[in-house]
Scaffold this active site. Structure first.
Site, PDB file in Angstrom:
ATOM      1  N   HIS A   1       5.970  -0.894 -10.389  1.00  0.00           N
ATOM      2  CA  HIS A   1       6.119  -2.134  -9.633  1.00  0.00           C
ATOM      3  C   HIS A   1       6.215  -3.352 -10.545  1.00  0.00           C
ATOM      4  CE1 HIS A   1       3.599   0.210  -6.484  1.00  0.00           C
ATOM      5  NE2 HIS A   1       4.887   0.476  -6.324  1.00  0.00           N
TER       6      HIS A   1
ATOM      7  N   LYS B   1      -0.668  -8.740 -15.510  1.00  0.00           N
ATOM      8  CA  LYS B   1      -1.765  -7.991 -14.897  1.00  0.00           C
ATOM      9  C   LYS B   1      -2.762  -7.559 -15.963  1.00  0.00           C
ATOM     10  CE  LYS B   1       1.240  -6.011 -11.360  1.00  0.00           C
ATOM     11  NZ  LYS B   1       1.856  -4.783 -10.837  1.00  0.00           N
TER      12      LYS B   1
ATOM     13  N   ASP C   1       7.813   3.814  -2.523  1.00  0.00           N
ATOM     14  CA  ASP C   1       8.092   4.074  -3.941  1.00  0.00           C
ATOM     15  C   ASP C   1       9.168   5.142  -4.134  1.00  0.00           C
ATOM     16  OD1 ASP C   1       6.272   2.140  -4.614  1.00  0.00           O
ATOM     17  OD2 ASP C   1       4.756   3.512  -5.374  1.00  0.00           O
TER      18      ASP C   1
ATOM     19  N   TYR D   1      -7.259  -5.088 -10.688  1.00  0.00           N
ATOM     20  CA  TYR D   1      -6.428  -5.822 -11.637  1.00  0.00           C
ATOM     21  C   TYR D   1      -6.292  -7.283 -11.241  1.00  0.00           C
ATOM     22  CZ  TYR D   1      -2.601  -4.582  -8.390  1.00  0.00           C
ATOM     23  OH  TYR D   1      -1.812  -4.400  -7.277  1.00  0.00           O
TER      24      TYR D   1
END
Length: 182
Positions: free
Chosen positions: A61, A71, A169, A131
């Site tokens: 992603h 991140k 996904d 995250y």
């Protein structure tokens, strides 16, 4: 806290210093001043957390500019294989990926800068992943690359019959089908 360089420029592993005794342990997971001293200049504005079971692969992603996200990834419970793919076309490592095992036990964190796709696979029975991001979610900027892309050839360290991937996904394009750049 130590900062460990990886084989890809700007992608670093954060190794916190844990203080342990009979009660358990304590460590600083994030210290903005120490990050800035080491050239990691992100202002994180949101924490995201996921819980997944063994075999889950989340990713790959990203968000494109101007909503690209950096991140800082860590594991609160369990163990994952964390993966970042360099999508910066001017980078010497464009199209290359890096992976590292992050776990509650090793306490390592991966700092994924702008210009990378990110994903992880769950190696333990379950895993809780936290995250930090420096940009809010922006649906129109959301992009991704299929986890099993043959060009990237990522070894997710999960047996093929255990893999669990979301419908969202599964319809992502392969690396050769991406049309964005950083």
């Amino acid at each position: 806290m130590t900062i460990e360089k990886t084989t890809i420029k700007d992608l670093v592993i954060i190794n916190p210093t844990a203080f342990q005794d009979e009660r358990g342990y304590f460590f600083e997971a994030y210290n903005q001043a120490k990050f800035h001293e080491n050239g990691i200049m992100y202002d994180f504005i949101q924490d995201n957390q996921s819980f997944s079971k063994r075999g889950v692969i989340r990713g790959l992603h990203l968000q494109i500019n101007p909503f690209a996200q950096a991140k800082l990834v860590r594991v609160l419970q369990g163990e994952i294989l964390d993966v970042a793919v360099d999508l910066r076309k001017k980078s010497a490592t464009y199209g290359q990926h890096f992976s590292v095992v992050l776990s509650a036990e090793n306490k390592k964190q991966l700092m994924v800068p702008h210009g990378f796709a990110h994903g992880f696979s769950v190696l333990s029975e379950t895993a809780s992943v936290l995250y930090k991001v420096d940009q809010l979610y922006h649906k129109e900027s959301e992009r991704g690359i299929r986890y099993d892309d043959v060009t990237l050839n990522i070894d997710w360290q999960v047996d093929a019959n255990e893999v669990i991937v979301s419908e969202k996904d599964l319809i992502l394009p392969g690396f050769d089908g991406i049309d964005w750049e950083f």
